[in-house]
Enzyme design. Structure first.
Site, PDB file in Angstrom:
ATOM      1  N   CYS A  92       0.845   0.132  -5.439  1.00 14.18           N
ATOM      2  CA  CYS A  92       1.085  -0.412  -4.103  1.00 14.18           C
ATOM      3  C   CYS A  92      -0.036  -1.399  -3.817  1.00 14.18           C
ATOM      4  O   CYS A  92      -1.192  -1.007  -3.677  1.00 14.18           O
ATOM      5  CB  CYS A  92       1.107   0.694  -3.054  1.00 14.18           C
ATOM      6  SG  CYS A  92       1.359   0.075  -1.374  1.00 14.18           S
TER       7      CYS A  92
ATOM      8  N   GLU B  14       6.929  -4.761  -3.146  1.00 19.41           N
ATOM      9  CA  GLU B  14       6.852  -4.599  -4.598  1.00 19.41           C
ATOM     10  C   GLU B  14       7.597  -5.755  -5.248  1.00 19.41           C
ATOM     11  O   GLU B  14       8.522  -6.337  -4.658  1.00 19.41           O
ATOM     12  CB  GLU B  14       7.436  -3.259  -5.031  1.00 19.41           C
ATOM     13  CG  GLU B  14       7.090  -2.879  -6.450  1.00 19.41           C
ATOM     14  CD  GLU B  14       5.590  -2.941  -6.724  1.00 19.41           C
ATOM     15  OE1 GLU B  14       5.163  -3.970  -7.304  1.00 19.41           O
ATOM     16  OE2 GLU B  14       4.869  -2.000  -6.364  1.00 19.41           O
TER      17      GLU B  14
END
Length: 205
Positions: A2, A106
């Protein structure tokens, strides 16, 4: 992993979702938060157990980091190994926190080498809670600094088609246990790290 997340919703909603009514409200929207920045987090005071809001520098420095020896901060920690890694095992037992997020970004690697960005949120839920761990070290000037890492887990469901990792997202029913400063034994912490992932909504762009 992340490496980017967002928090661009009214802080009133954040306070309600996190169960911390006295969170500061006059904070600007943050549509893309990057490593190295200050991030809002929820932690429990060790003496009272009261849930409080604070600021952490995103980029974890372990307790053994020396102020005179540069060390690359770590933005993520794997939930599967955090209890065993020397850098994280103290923090995962004694210094857990929640990082409120509207969602996280992402990138999918496409055929030909290009990348497509996706934004992941919880359907019909404006705020998610990313599992974090924090540590306090000293700057070269002797000032205390609190740094944080986001815990990640293997990706599941739709996210698995984009990336093999995703943040560990915690549901409200385990917030209290996650933040409990007296819940420190391995057998108590390990089940929290194995929390099943929620269904995510993915939007390209």
């Amino acid at each position: 992993m992340c490496g980017r997340f967002a928090l661009a919703v009214p802080r009133r909603l954040v306070a309600e979702a996190m169960g911390v009514p006295d969170m500061p409200q006059n904070i600007p929207d943050r549509p893309e938060i990057t490593p190295g920045e200050l991030v809002e987090g929820i932690f429990a005071a060790r003496q009272t157990g009261r849930h409080m809001a604070g600021l952490f520098r995103w980029g974890f420095l372990p307790s053994f980091a020396k102020s005179d020896r540069p060390l690359r901060p770590m933005i993520n920690a794997r939930a599967e190994t955090a209890l065993d890694k020397p850098s994280f095992r103290g923090a995962i037992r004694y210094r857990r926190c929640l990082l409120p997020a509207q969602g996280f970004y992402e990138w999918r690697t496409d055929p030909g080498g290009g990348k497509t960005r996706f934004f992941a949120t919880l359907p019909e839920t404006p705020v998610m809670a990313l599992a974090g761990i924090y540590e306090r070290t000293l700057t070269p000037e002797g000032e205390a600094r609190d740094t944080v890492a986001i815990l990640t887990r293997p990706a599941a469901s739709a996210m698995a088609a984009i990336h093999d990792r995703m943040p560990l997202i915690l549901p409200p029913e385990i917030f209290r246990d996650w933040l409990d400063p007296l819940l420190t034994e391995r057998q108590d912490v390990a089940p929290l790290l194995a929390t099943p992932p929620p269904e995510l909504q993915l939007v390209e762009g």
